[in-house]
Design an enzyme around this catalytic site. Structure first.
Site: not given
Length: 150
Positions: A78-80
């Site tokens: 989950q890069f966000t």
């Protein structure tokens, strides 16, 4: 590394209509990786996650770990989680690691969890448009960041 841990009664990951992973009782872990993350971050975070007492005992007190209850785990990249929202209205993801760094770290994180947990850990598909479903149990949701070990 940043994580959002969710104690779940069930969780699943689907990509393009195909079920990739599913679990019942356990943890859904959203994992964000940045360039500065190291093997030490993996070790600290996996130990903390596996030993965190967030499952109920016989007295309905959160006194058991995922290992104690023999729970399952799904880890979703989950890069966000590294979104920076200080300026403007469009988040910046400049701190999120690029795939050439993030993929090996993600895979190492999953491998370490599997070794310590003693069983397979479910995953998503790195970089894919995933549909993540969960039934949060509690709700219990905890965030952790290896750069701020509180």
């Amino acid at each position: 590394m940043r994580t959002v841990l969710q104690r779940v009664s069930k969780a699943s990951v689907t990509v393009e209509g195909e079920l990739i992973s599913s679990i019942d009782h356990g943890l859904l872990i959203l994992l964000g990786i940045e360039d500065a993350d190291t093997k030490e971050d993996i070790d600290w975070l996996t130990n903390k996650i596996l030993n965190l007492r967030i499952f109920n005992d016989e007295n309905e007190v959160m006194n058991r770990s995922v290992m104690d209850v023999e729970g399952d785990i799904i880890v979703v990249s989950q890069f966000t989680l590294h979104a920076q929202t200080k300026k403007g209205n469009r988040p910046s993801y400049i701190k999120a690691a690029k795939p050439d760094t993030a993929v090996p770290m993600y895979e190492a994180f999953v491998q370490v969890l599997e070794k310590k947990l003693g069983k397979k850990v479910g995953t998503g598909v790195f970089g894919a448009d995933m549909k993540v479903e969960l039934l949060n149990d509690g709700p219990v949701t905890i965030t952790m960041d290896t750069k701020n070990k509180e």
